[in-house]
Design an enzyme around this catalytic site. Sequence first.
Site, PDB file in Angstrom:
ATOM      1  N   PHE A  12      40.879  37.596  35.919  1.00  0.00           N
ATOM      2  CA  PHE A  12      41.913  37.921  36.920  1.00  0.00           C
ATOM      3  C   PHE A  12      41.882  39.312  37.569  1.00  0.00           C
ATOM      4  CE2 PHE A  12      45.153  41.117  36.022  1.00  0.00           C
ATOM      5  CZ  PHE A  12      44.828  41.568  34.692  1.00  0.00           C
ATOM      6  N   LYS A  13      40.930  40.251  36.871  1.00  0.00           N
ATOM      7  CA  LYS A  13      40.640  41.430  37.703  1.00  0.00           C
ATOM      8  C   LYS A  13      40.192  41.340  39.126  1.00  0.00           C
ATOM      9  CE  LYS A  13      41.016  43.827  33.646  1.00  0.00           C
ATOM     10  NZ  LYS A  13      41.090  42.981  32.647  1.00  0.00           N
ATOM     11  N   ASP A  14      39.530  40.074  39.319  1.00  0.00           N
ATOM     12  CA  ASP A  14      39.047  39.895  40.983  1.00  0.00           C
ATOM     13  C   ASP A  14      40.358  39.881  41.651  1.00  0.00           C
ATOM     14  OD1 ASP A  14      36.386  39.558  40.217  1.00  0.00           O
ATOM     15  OD2 ASP A  14      36.707  37.424  39.507  1.00  0.00           O
ATOM     16  N   LEU A  59      40.713  43.382  42.369  1.00  0.00           N
ATOM     17  CA  LEU A  59      39.450  44.267  42.825  1.00  0.00           C
ATOM     18  C   LEU A  59      38.800  43.696  44.041  1.00  0.00           C
ATOM     19  CD1 LEU A  59      38.294  45.404  39.030  1.00  0.00           C
ATOM     20  CD2 LEU A  59      38.669  46.923  41.239  1.00  0.00           C
ATOM     21  N   ARG A  80      45.648  48.578  42.761  1.00  0.00           N
ATOM     22  CA  ARG A  80      45.389  47.459  42.042  1.00  0.00           C
ATOM     23  C   ARG A  80      46.638  46.634  41.509  1.00  0.00           C
ATOM     24  NH1 ARG A  80      41.015  47.704  37.232  1.00  0.00           N
ATOM     25  NH2 ARG A  80      42.178  45.829  36.793  1.00  0.00           N
TER      26      ARG A  80
END
Length: 495
Positions: A111-113, A116, A233
């Site tokens: 999920f960081k995508d 980011l 973020r």
Amino acid sequence: MEMLYRSTRGAAGEVTASQAILQGLAPDGGLYVPVKLPKLAHTMREMADMTYKETAFEVLSLFLTDYTEDELRHCIDAAYDEKFDTEVIAPLVQADGAYYLELFHGATIAFKDMALSILPHLMTTAAKKNGIKDEIVILTATSGDTGKAALAGFADVPGTRIIVFYPKHGVSAIQERQMVTQKGANTSVIGITGNFDDAQTGVKKMFNDAELKEELAKNGFRFSSANSINIGRLVPQIVYYTYAYCKLLAEGHVRDGEKIHVTVPTGNFGNILAAYYAKKIGVPIDKLICASNTNKVLFDFFETGRYDRNREFVLTSSPSMDILISSNLERLIYHIAGDDCDVTREMMSKLANGGVYDITPEMKEALADFASGYATEENTASAIRTLYERTGYVIDPHTAVASYVYHGYAAEACDNTRTVIASTASPFKFARSVMAAIEGQKSEEEDFALIDRLSAIANVAQPPAITELRTAPVRHDTVCETADMKAEVSKILGL
Ligand SMILES: *Cc1c(COP(=O)(O)O)cnc(C)c1O
């Protein structure tokens, strides 16, 4: 309405959104928060048929008010494109009485995508707006997931470089392969002989190195950070909770105004804080259910009102949640204290000194929006197996922690409110733990053989992020001693 940001610790004045994004951490050590939270300009009904990008524009324009409409649309278009393997960007999958919001369809299948992929564009736009000509050098220490997502996000973004340090012997084989095969002329990946803490400490030292800062400036560079304390973020993560509600409404799963619960597998408290903000800006959310693994410092906090990091750190099958200091909790503390910087500063100083603080009874009352629970390793594996046996749907260990906690909550509270579970990683990224959970025993097979079998039993095609890895050439093979990290950075930047 112009949205300004202030530090949770109060000593940094008020800055614009673009300034907050450029700085990352506030100069007084606090985190930037909106001075006043905005409200969505349209109803959920009006937004029901919006695409992901349109929803992103609605949410981002509320928070990032010093960006022009053109700038925001450009950032959104550049972020949510073919890097994602579905046009929907964040699909909802109904399984066994819950809705799994799949946040893993981006370049690195975690999920960081979601944030980011847009942060680099928000950051370079911010640099332009603030007349900063220096090239931005993103310096990151990673225990696995964040490094790869940041590399993928910043690769070949003009005006930026990215340097990632990872513990050579402290990441999984797949995670290492993901990083060392990273493309992009502006990317550097370095293994260090130390552990993650050594990498983190080395990076922090460079951030605070005045001599280095001067040297960088002379050569037209400045450091910045892509970790989850950056408001750039957090804000993009509010989008998918808004979008999920709109889709439930559009498809008739909820009535207009009907409240839902959201369950989030939590580590640094960034993802669930975004759900809290979604609620505050007007998305009909009732409970925010915070799910922890064996490192249940947050569960204990919600139960008792005491945050206590003095405990054993346990390695689990959900490594991205193995964390004892949840940095983003500072923002929640600030809000439940009634936006009080003095109280926040005092509690954070107690945390830094003794590792413990207690919130007041009034603050504890303000936590009524939250429920919490935790899953042991056994609970996590059983959640994967049970869901698979009932429905054929396969989830990763982080999502399984949330699934276990949600079903426990629903049974205990006799509560069948519709619930969205944040599904934070593709099961392919953690094929070894997932197959062991489903088959009831560990396998000696190689990672790619396990991935093949997982694909077959789940009846899901392997994501490109995995298939590419099999043949991608290694582009980064530097390994250095912890003590030589700074020298490596100087070499890369030609200082
Ligand atoms: C980072 C991460 C989490 C934890 O999210 P926080 O925002 O740190 O709470 C959960 N699952 C996965 C797969 C992650 O990569």
